[in-house]
Enzyme design. Sequence first.
Site, PDB file in Angstrom:
ATOM      1  N   SER A  98       0.836  -1.276  -0.071  1.00 26.80           N
ATOM      2  CA  SER A  98      -0.015   0.000   0.033  1.00 26.80           C
ATOM      3  C   SER A  98       0.733   1.243  -0.083  1.00 26.80           C
ATOM      4  O   SER A  98       1.843   1.028  -0.131  1.00 26.80           O
ATOM      5  CB  SER A  98      -0.768  -0.027   1.087  1.00 26.80           C
ATOM      6  OG  SER A  98       0.052   0.045   2.459  1.00 26.80           O
ATOM      7  N   LYS A  99       0.444   2.371  -0.114  1.00 26.47           N
ATOM      8  CA  LYS A  99       1.056   3.665   0.039  1.00 26.47           C
ATOM      9  C   LYS A  99       1.945   3.696   1.321  1.00 26.47           C
ATOM     10  O   LYS A  99       2.997   4.524   0.884  1.00 26.47           O
ATOM     11  CB  LYS A  99      -0.093   4.926  -0.174  1.00 26.47           C
ATOM     12  CG  LYS A  99      -0.753   5.029  -1.334  1.00 26.47           C
ATOM     13  CD  LYS A  99      -1.417   6.248  -1.625  1.00 26.47           C
ATOM     14  CE  LYS A  99      -2.005   6.614  -2.825  1.00 26.47           C
ATOM     15  NZ  LYS A  99      -2.808   7.575  -2.916  1.00 26.47           N
ATOM     16  N   ARG A 100       1.591   3.190   2.318  1.00 25.91           N
ATOM     17  CA  ARG A 100       2.539   3.385   3.388  1.00 25.91           C
ATOM     18  C   ARG A 100       3.883   2.513   3.157  1.00 25.91           C
ATOM     19  O   ARG A 100       4.592   2.660   4.048  1.00 25.91           O
ATOM     20  CB  ARG A 100       1.783   3.138   4.819  1.00 25.91           C
ATOM     21  CG  ARG A 100       1.328   1.559   4.991  1.00 25.91           C
ATOM     22  CD  ARG A 100       0.526   1.422   6.089  1.00 25.91           C
ATOM     23  NE  ARG A 100      -0.035   0.182   6.423  1.00 25.91           N
ATOM     24  CZ  ARG A 100       0.692  -0.924   6.714  1.00 25.91           C
ATOM     25  NH1 ARG A 100       1.831  -0.663   7.386  1.00 25.91           N
ATOM     26  NH2 ARG A 100       0.239  -2.303   6.777  1.00 25.91           N
ATOM     27  N   GLY A 150       5.244   2.236   0.125  1.00 23.73           N
ATOM     28  CA  GLY A 150       5.618   2.840  -0.972  1.00 23.73           C
ATOM     29  C   GLY A 150       5.220   2.317  -2.254  1.00 23.73           C
ATOM     30  O   GLY A 150       5.769   2.562  -3.210  1.00 23.73           O
TER      31      GLY A 150
END
Length: 475
Positions: A240-242, A244
């Site tokens: 996910s975005k957390r 990267g």
Amino acid sequence: MEIKTRFAPSPTGYLHVGGARTALYSWLYARHNNGKFVLRIEDTDRERSTQPAIDAIIESMKWTGLNWDEGPYYQTKRFDRYNQVIDELLEKGLAYKCYCSKERLDEVREEQQRQGIKPRYDGHCRDEDPSKHSPDEPYCIRFKNPTSGKVGFDDQIRGHIEFDNAELDDLVIRRTDGTPTYNFCVVIDDWDMGITHVIRGEDHINNTPRQINIYKALGAPVPVFAHVSMILGDDGTKLSKRHGAVSVMQYRDDGYLPEALMNYLVRLGWGHGNQEIFSIEEMINYFALENVSKSASAFSTDKLKWMNQHYIKTLPAERVAEELVWQMDNLGIDYSKGPKLADVVNAQKERCKTLKEMAENSVYFYQEYTDYEPKAAKKWFKENSAEALERSLEKLKNLPEWKLEPIEEAFKSVATDMDVGLGKVGMPLRLAITGLGVSPEMGITMELVGRERCIARIEKTIKYLKEKAASQTNA
């Protein structure tokens, strides 16, 4: 046989690392086999596909160096071809019109779920006479999937995979609005474009048996399939975005080199012995599908950052400078009036992990700073700092040439004359020249900043220190 691979993203969002790795593997396989690589934009989902996403995908492919030999092809421009084949399947009795309403399909699905049966179309219209229905009654077109036997394929990464045809329903290949569907378009495209090897994510495994049955019904050659495992976060959960999982171009924006990103992605599931660092030529030479892992890979931003720093330090400075341009432009820095960017790269490369960091730490080479770094100023601006700067200024003004060695000799001799440690001269000088407490070696820094700027900044700092001392005395 000429090897031909393709990368076929859906432009419903930006290109992320998972898609970039799939594109890289497809590209490498084609290049390794002296084949061709095709870029195809699968934009049949008209509601979710956007032009900005298409532009971002193409920009990402260009930035990463994944050049294509054919394309980009767009599925929305090939609807006539798809519909032609669908009509042929109808004529041959290999497809049929389905008049089932959404309400009926929902009822069938709910009943199957109550009975614990896998939800799928029940074949209600499969053998029905279309003449029973009025010409204006809406219908879709379904492919007549075989009802018995098995469909299998030898996945180049996962081995033999097999499905019972009885588990597969009759796939919709043309919607009621007349638009062909993804799974059908893919087959026609791969057939028409001569794709020999389909390398894609494991989320497509369930699509493969449906597509193989369509290939066989058309008498088209079935390509070789290889399904790549997913990429997880370093904590084992979905990327996910957390972790990267941002768009590929975000890595450009964050200061990563495309060489570093590609090297990192190729190692997420593929390897050649214990080697970590690969040039593009080595990737092409060594790449083989049998060396791609079946297991999921964990994405580590720290490892990517380490690899990026390696490339910053080892690539030719001129190459790194080409990528640094974007960062300088993004900061609004006019780098035409100052040192060459390649020289700045050589000065900063040992201390920067990203090009964004390098650009932010190099502003003083091109424009004036506004304040001294507070923590460094508190530590290094002392009572004798003004004297150290005045003595340094006198020696620096008289230098016959503005080069690293004579510059260093000048301020080192000041430390000797004043009988103080080099830091008591060098650090006030660093603050005067850069405004910061950290920079490359002072001789290199001052040579790149230039004689006129250095002298003006030292004079400005001497004035600042004397005014500060006077105000403290008066207080």
